[in-house]
Design an enzyme around this catalytic site. Structure first.
Site, short mmCIF file in Angstrom:
data_model
loop_
_atom_site.label_atom_id
_atom_site.label_comp_id
_atom_site.label_asym_id
_atom_site.label_seq_id
_atom_site.Cartn_x
_atom_site.Cartn_y
_atom_site.Cartn_z
NE ARG A 248 -75.03 -65.49 47.26
CZ ARG A 248 -74.38 -66.22 46.36
NH1 ARG A 248 -73.93 -67.43 46.67
NH2 ARG A 248 -74.15 -65.73 45.16
CD GLU A 305 -73.46 -55.13 45.88
OE1 GLU A 305 -73.50 -53.89 46.00
OE2 GLU A 305 -74.31 -55.87 46.39
CG ASP A 355 -84.01 -52.80 55.88
OD1 ASP A 355 -83.17 -53.27 55.11
OD2 ASP A 355 -85.23 -52.72 55.62
#
Ligand code: UDP
Length: 368
Positions: A248, A305, A355
Site C-alpha cells: 500500500r 493522508e 515498527d
C-alpha cells in the site's frame, strides 16, 4: 575493493548497520536512490514545523537495548500519541478505551463495557477469529467495528476486512481504563532534533551517496565491497522473477495554514468510508506546538493522508501481508538465503510490517 560493506538504503535499518560497522572499524559505502537519508522516517522543517514527509512516526519501545542505543544519538521529547477518530462529526478516543466505550454506549464502568462487547460478539457468532473483521468484533464488538474500524481499514488497505489478517488490528491496544495513550510502551517520543538528524548521526563516518540506484548500477557497486546489506524491496532485487509483492502506498496533500491550531491534535482519523482520506496530521503537535528552539509557532502544517494501491515505480510503504503475498515472499526469501554475500534486512527486504523499534532491534541483532 575500496569498502568493507556496501549498504543499500539509508533508512533506519541501513543507518543502524552503518553505525555498528563504522564503530567496529569497517569502511561503509551507503547508497540510496532518494534525495535524502532516513528512509520513511525522513522529516523536514517547514515554517518551523517538523513535517513527517512519509506519514507520522512516533517512536515507541519496550526494548531497553534499543532505547539505550538510540539515546546515544538523540534525546526524545516524551510525546505520547493519543489519536481521535472523527466518525461523521462525532469524536471518539483511540485506541479503544473507556472514553471510547462511554461515548459509544454511555457506559461508565469496565464491567458494563465488557458486557456490551461480549453480547455483540455472541450475536455475531464469532469463535476463533479467522480474519481482521472477526478479530475486531471479538475484541471490541460490532458497533465499534462498523464505525471506527471497517471504513478506515478498508480505505487503508483497499480490501474487505474479511480478507485481511487478524494481526493488523491487534497492533492497537484495547483497554478497560480511561487511558488514551496509543501505545503501551515504556519509552516513547519524537527525537528532539528530528528523525533526519538521528539518521545523520548514525551515518556519520560512512560515505553516503544519494540519488544512487543500486539496482541500476549493480555491477559497478558490487565491485566496491566484499559484503552487502540490502534494505530495498526484495522482489525488485530479483527482478520480480516470481511476480510483484503487493504494497500500500500513502499519498499526502500538505498545506501550510495561517492559523495556530487547526484540529487540536497531532492525528485525527476519519473512519467513515465516504471521506476519501484516512487521517489528517497536524505536525506541530508532535512537538507540543513548539519549534526546535522551544518557541510557539504562529502557523500550522497539515497533511491529509490518502491510501492507494501501489503501482510499479511508486514508493512502497506498507507490505500487504495477506496469504498470496506471504507465499510469494517465501519464494523470494528462499532465493535470498542463497545470496551468500548479501544480508537482506528491514521493512522492504523482509516484507514485514515493522515498527521503528523492531527495525532497530533487528539491525542491532543482524549478523553482519
Ligand atoms: N485502525 C482502525 N481505525 C483507526 C485506526 C486504526 O480500524 O481509526 C486499524 C487499521 O486496520 C490499521 C490498524 O488498525 O491498519 C493498525 O493501525 P496503526 O495505527 O497501527 O497503523 P499505522 O500507524 O501503521 O498506520
Amino acid at each position: 575493493m575500496s569498502y568493507d560493506y556496501l549498504i543499500v538504503g539509508a533508512g533506519l535499518f541501513g543507518a543502524v548497520c552503518a553505525q555498528r560497522l563504522t564503530e567496529a572499524g569497517k569502511k561503509c559505502l551507503v547508497v540510496d536512490r532518494r534525495k535524502h537519508i532516513a528512509g520513511n522516517c525522513y522529516s523536514e522543517i517547514v515554517e518551523g514545523v517538523e513535517v513527517h514527509k512519509y506519514g507520522p512516526h512516533v517512536f515507541h519501545t519496550n526494548d531497553e537495548g534499543v532505547w539505550q542505543y538510540l539515546n546515544r544519538f538523540t534525546a526524545f521529547n516524551n510525546f505520547r500519541l493519543g489519536t481521535i477518530a472523527n466518525y461523521k462529526g462525532e469524536m471518539y478516543s483511540l485506541p479503544f478505551n473507556m472514553y471510547t466505550f462511554n461515548k459509544m454506549w454511555g457506559v461508565t464502568s469496565p464491567k458494563e463495557a465488557a458486557a456490551v462487547i461480549e453480547s455483540q460478539r455472541q450475536a455475531a457468532h464469532i469463535g476463533e477469529p479467522r480474519n481482521l473483521a472477526e478479530q475486531a468484533i471479538s475484541l471490541v464488538g460490532s458497533d465499534i467495528f462498523e464505525r471506527l474500524i471497517k471504513g478506515y481499514t478498508e480505505k487503508q488497505w483497499g480490501r474487505p476486512c474479511e480478507e485481511l489478517p487478524a494481526f493488523i488490528i491487534r497492533r492497537l491496544p484495547v483497554r478497560f481504563t480511561y487511558d488514551n495513550n496509543y501505545f503501551n510502551a515504556r519509552y516513547q517520543g519524537i527525537p528532539v532534533e528530528g528523525y533526519t538528524k538521528l539518521a545523520e548521526r548514525l551515518l556519520a563516518g560512512s560515505e553516503v551517496r544519494l540519488e544512487t540506484d543500486y539496482l541500476q548500477n549493480r555491477e559497478e557497486l558490487n565491485k566496491a565491497a566484499e559484503r552487502i546489506v540490502y534494505t530495498g524491496p526484495i522482489d525488485e532485487y530479483f527482478g520480480y522473477a516470481y511476480g510483484h509483492l503487493g504494497y500500500r502506498l500513502v499519498k499526502f496533500a500538505t498545506e501550510i495554514l495561517d492559523e495556530p491550531n487547526f484540529q487540536g491534535n497531532a492525528v485525527v482519523n476519519y473512519t467513515a468510508k465516504e471521506v476519501p482520506f484516512t487521517r489528517i496530521i497536524e505536525h506541530k503537535w508532535f512537538k507540543f506546538g513548539l519549534d526546535n528552539e522551544g518557541k510557539e509557532l504562529p502557523k500550522t502544517v497539515v497533511s491529509r493522508e490518502y491510501s492507494v494501491e501501489w503501482q510499479p515505480g511508486d514508493e512502497p510503504y506498507y507490505p500487504v501481508n495477506d496469504e498470496a503475498n506471504s507465499a510469494l515472499y517465501r519464494r523470494y526469501k528462499e532465493a535470498a538465503d542463497k545470496e551468500e554475500k548479501v544480508l537482506f534486512g528491514g521493512r522492504l527486504a523482509e516484507y514485514k510490517y515493522y515498527d521503528m523499534d523492531q527495525v532497530v532491534a533487528s539491525a542491532l541483532a543482524a549478523r553482519l
